[in-house]
Design a protein around this motif. Structure first.
Motif, PDB file in Angstrom:
ATOM      1  N   VAL A  18      -5.480  -1.454   0.145  1.00 35.99           N
ATOM      2  CA  VAL A  18      -4.199  -0.671  -0.060  1.00 35.99           C
ATOM      3  C   VAL A  18      -3.417  -1.267  -1.191  1.00 35.99           C
ATOM      4  CG1 VAL A  18      -2.367  -0.261   1.324  1.00 35.99           C
ATOM      5  CG2 VAL A  18      -4.453  -0.294   2.766  1.00 35.99           C
ATOM      6  N   ASP A  19      -2.949  -0.524  -1.895  1.00 42.45           N
ATOM      7  CA  ASP A  19      -2.049  -1.124  -2.942  1.00 42.45           C
ATOM      8  C   ASP A  19      -0.608  -1.077  -2.643  1.00 42.45           C
ATOM      9  OD1 ASP A  19      -0.833   1.581  -3.396  1.00 42.45           O
ATOM     10  OD2 ASP A  19      -1.642   2.027  -5.160  1.00 42.45           O
ATOM     11  N   THR A  20       0.083  -1.520  -3.576  1.00 43.03           N
ATOM     12  CA  THR A  20       1.572  -1.859  -3.228  1.00 43.03           C
ATOM     13  C   THR A  20       2.489  -0.569  -3.184  1.00 43.03           C
ATOM     14  OG1 THR A  20       1.990  -2.008  -5.455  1.00 43.03           O
ATOM     15  CG2 THR A  20       1.737  -3.999  -4.457  1.00 43.03           C
ATOM     16  N   THR A  21       1.671   0.652  -3.156  1.00 43.74           N
ATOM     17  CA  THR A  21       2.503   1.831  -2.897  1.00 43.74           C
ATOM     18  C   THR A  21       2.225   2.369  -1.489  1.00 43.74           C
ATOM     19  OG1 THR A  21       0.955   3.308  -3.918  1.00 43.74           O
ATOM     20  CG2 THR A  21       2.654   2.467  -5.429  1.00 43.74           C
ATOM     21  N   ASN A  22       1.143   1.401  -0.780  1.00 43.25           N
ATOM     22  CA  ASN A  22       0.695   1.903   0.693  1.00 43.25           C
ATOM     23  C   ASN A  22      -0.266   2.882   0.498  1.00 43.25           C
ATOM     24  OD1 ASN A  22       2.034  -0.219   2.105  1.00 43.25           O
ATOM     25  ND2 ASN A  22       3.882   1.269   1.902  1.00 43.25           N
ATOM     26  N   THR A  23      -0.951   3.097  -0.704  1.00 37.83           N
ATOM     27  CA  THR A  23      -2.016   4.097  -0.908  1.00 37.83           C
ATOM     28  C   THR A  23      -3.374   3.367  -0.601  1.00 37.83           C
ATOM     29  OG1 THR A  23      -0.798   5.326  -2.485  1.00 37.83           O
ATOM     30  CG2 THR A  23      -3.267   5.655  -2.383  1.00 37.83           C
ATOM     31  N   LEU A  24      -4.038   4.241   0.195  1.00 39.98           N
ATOM     32  CA  LEU A  24      -5.557   3.375   0.666  1.00 39.98           C
ATOM     33  C   LEU A  24      -6.477   4.104  -0.260  1.00 39.98           C
ATOM     34  CD1 LEU A  24      -7.597   2.216   2.728  1.00 39.98           C
ATOM     35  CD2 LEU A  24      -7.508   4.065   3.890  1.00 39.98           C
ATOM     36  N   PHE A  25      -7.188   3.319  -0.866  1.00 39.67           N
ATOM     37  CA  PHE A  25      -8.432   3.446  -1.515  1.00 39.67           C
ATOM     38  C   PHE A  25      -9.741   3.348  -0.666  1.00 39.67           C
ATOM     39  CE2 PHE A  25      -4.952   3.013  -4.328  1.00 39.67           C
ATOM     40  CZ  PHE A  25      -5.136   4.133  -5.362  1.00 39.67           C
ATOM     41  N   SER A  26     -10.422   4.374  -0.248  1.00 40.41           N
ATOM     42  CA  SER A  26     -11.491   3.955   0.635  1.00 40.41           C
ATOM     43  C   SER A  26     -12.890   4.566   0.149  1.00 40.41           C
ATOM     44  CB  SER A  26     -11.379   4.327   2.027  1.00 40.41           C
ATOM     45  OG  SER A  26     -11.043   5.605   2.142  1.00 40.41           O
ATOM     46  N   HIS A  54      -7.637  -5.793   1.998  1.00 36.29           N
ATOM     47  CA  HIS A  54      -8.908  -4.937   1.813  1.00 36.29           C
ATOM     48  C   HIS A  54      -9.798  -5.216   3.147  1.00 36.29           C
ATOM     49  CE1 HIS A  54     -10.069  -8.712  -0.402  1.00 36.29           C
ATOM     50  NE2 HIS A  54     -11.231  -8.586  -0.139  1.00 36.29           N
TER      51      HIS A  54
END
Length: 207
Positions: A120-128, A145
């Motif tokens: 999860v990045d600092t914009t609260n976007t999950l990359f899975s 992560h």
């Protein structure tokens, strides 16, 4: 019967000869190598050798998620070299829980099986992503992560992680928040819940 862990090391370590792409965060050194305090010379090649991973060769998978580290703590020869490894063993259904590495990017290589991973990045976007054998995934430095071997699967998984620091550090999110001495009222307000719920979470982590 879970398959034996055998000769993955050659493939893994050759593949990670490009580990410097993990963007080393340790200070540059001005000598060929760095010795421990109060040491003037390396007596022989043993200082640059680590045998702690031999324990998993030709053995079966453990019953729960297990990490074998080759970091500065275990391998003093890494001092000043801006690199370390971790061998990650995932039985079916096991999880490497939410955590961060405050001092290094992580480059993960799946040697056997498959994994569900994400950060999860600092914009609260999950990359899975679902990773298969032979796939790689990069976890940016300092971001939350996880890695998970799906409980619906039938095979264990094995991965090697390279870090751009001899001491990447690992901070468990759950333990840092709920196994610390942070006042329960602060936690309850932060998570918009009650102190009773916080106590149950804390109790579960301690059991």
């Amino acid at each position: 019967m879970a398959p034996a862990i055998t000769t993955f090391l050659f493939i893994a370590f050759v593949s990670f000869t490009v580990v410097k792409v993990a963007f080393a965060s340790d200070p540059d050194i001005l000598t060929d190598y760095v010795l421990p305090p109060n040491t003037t010379t390396a007596t022989d090649a043993s200082y640059f050798t680590y045998t702690g991973v031999r324990s998993i060769v030709n053995t079966t998978y453990p019953s729960k998620f297990t990490v074998i580290k080759a970091s500065l703590k275990e391998f003093p020869g890494l001092l000043g070299q801006s690199v370390s490894y971790a061998i990650l063993q995932f039985p079916v259904g096991s999880l490497n829980p939410l955590h961060i590495h405050p001092r290094a990017t992580e480059l993960l290589f799946v040697i056997a099986g498959s994994l569900q991973v994400g950060f999860v990045d600092t914009t609260n976007t999950l990359f899975s992503q679902k990773l298969e054998t032979g796939d790689m995934f990069v976890f940016p430095k300092g971001l939350v992560h996880y890695q998970y071997n799906n409980a619906n699967g039938t095979e264990p998984a094995l991965a090697v992680s390279a870090f751009g620091s001899a001491s990447a550090g690992t901070q468990s999110i759950a333990n840092s928040v709920f196994n610390s001495t942070i006042y329960e009222g602060i936690l309850a307000e932060s998570f918009k819940t009650s102190a009773d719920v916080i106590e149950k979470i804390e109790s579960g982590l301690k059991s």
